[in-house]
Design an enzyme around this catalytic site. Sequence first.
Site, PDB file in Angstrom:
ATOM      1  N   SER A 157      25.144   0.395  45.472  1.00  0.00           N
ATOM      2  CA  SER A 157      24.332   1.289  46.300  1.00  0.00           C
ATOM      3  C   SER A 157      24.925   1.344  47.693  1.00  0.00           C
ATOM      4  O   SER A 157      25.618   0.410  48.135  1.00  0.00           O
ATOM      5  CB  SER A 157      22.893   0.764  46.379  1.00  0.00           C
ATOM      6  OG  SER A 157      22.170   1.399  47.403  1.00  0.00           O
ATOM      7  N   TYR A 182      17.988  -6.876  48.946  1.00  0.00           N
ATOM      8  CA  TYR A 182      18.550  -5.801  48.124  1.00  0.00           C
ATOM      9  C   TYR A 182      19.986  -5.498  48.548  1.00  0.00           C
ATOM     10  O   TYR A 182      20.889  -5.386  47.705  1.00  0.00           O
ATOM     11  CB  TYR A 182      17.690  -4.548  48.235  1.00  0.00           C
ATOM     12  CG  TYR A 182      18.173  -3.406  47.378  1.00  0.00           C
ATOM     13  CD1 TYR A 182      18.195  -3.506  45.991  1.00  0.00           C
ATOM     14  CD2 TYR A 182      18.610  -2.220  47.955  1.00  0.00           C
ATOM     15  CE1 TYR A 182      18.644  -2.457  45.198  1.00  0.00           C
ATOM     16  CE2 TYR A 182      19.051  -1.158  47.172  1.00  0.00           C
ATOM     17  CZ  TYR A 182      19.064  -1.284  45.799  1.00  0.00           C
ATOM     18  OH  TYR A 182      19.510  -0.233  45.021  1.00  0.00           O
TER      19      TYR A 182
END
Length: 314
Positions: A157, A182
């Site tokens: 990501s 994350y």
Amino acid sequence: MIPTQHRLGTGFGAHSTTTDVLTGIDLGGRTALVTGGYSGLGLATTKALAGADAHVIVPARRPAEAAKALDAVAGTEVDALDLADLDSVRAFADRFVASGRSLDVVVNSAGVMACPETRVGPGWEAQFAVNHLGHFALVNRLVPALAPGARVVAVSSGAHHITDIRWDDPHITSGYERWLAYGQSKTANVLFALHLDRLGRERGTRAFSVHPGSILTPLQRHFTREEKESLGWITADGLAAEGFKTPEQGAATAIWAATSPLLDGHGGVYCEDGDVADIADGTRDGGVKSWAVDPVSAARLWDLSAELTGVNGF
């Protein structure tokens, strides 16, 4: 630094779909594995691979739910796997290796995003454990089943821009912040692909990491509608904000990395929008942070992951 980490000029872009990148590619006789392949981005990935005549295996934490989602998708099968449970990972991999079949494509698509502080296994931070360590153990246990020329794709990501690996506290035992956790797990995905490619290339295994872009999927389950609106992800009427991709557009880069002949000889790279990404220089959006393509860090993370999981297929 990776000398090939720069755009190739493929002609694909943010709006390219899985159909676009698969034009002229026949996957008949190939076998693929897609974690999380029954929901959101993973489901779009499974459908694209199966639509190109690959046989797709979808390991799932909720097999019955996965079977229902894939009921109308020909050429797929479901098996049980919980990436947060290393015993489950071992059991799945052992079953597959014992079957005598080989894998041509592995797409690590399953994941959790920005969840509340959660501990799994021996106290591991859940996002690092599921997004990285579970996939690390899975791929390493599947090494005997990887076909010559196999490709492994780690879905990362743009959130890897948030942070490098927190080497002094990778499980974030103090000062937990969900985006930090994350971001670290997504940096780990990039570093994993980089070192896997270095270790596997002699036997023909190549690995890639990809940024799919922004897509509204069940991955955002930990956010309320109000939070999504305040973050600019959705409009006041609940529609995806401008700049968000459809699942078919979001899955396109992973499909491209898994299948494109344009990537022959370019393993280990981070890709976005159907092309290899440039190094992020702060002057524009996108690209890959230099900390995520550092081969020394990649080797260090590999050793740490092997120590934590007790698995090293190489």
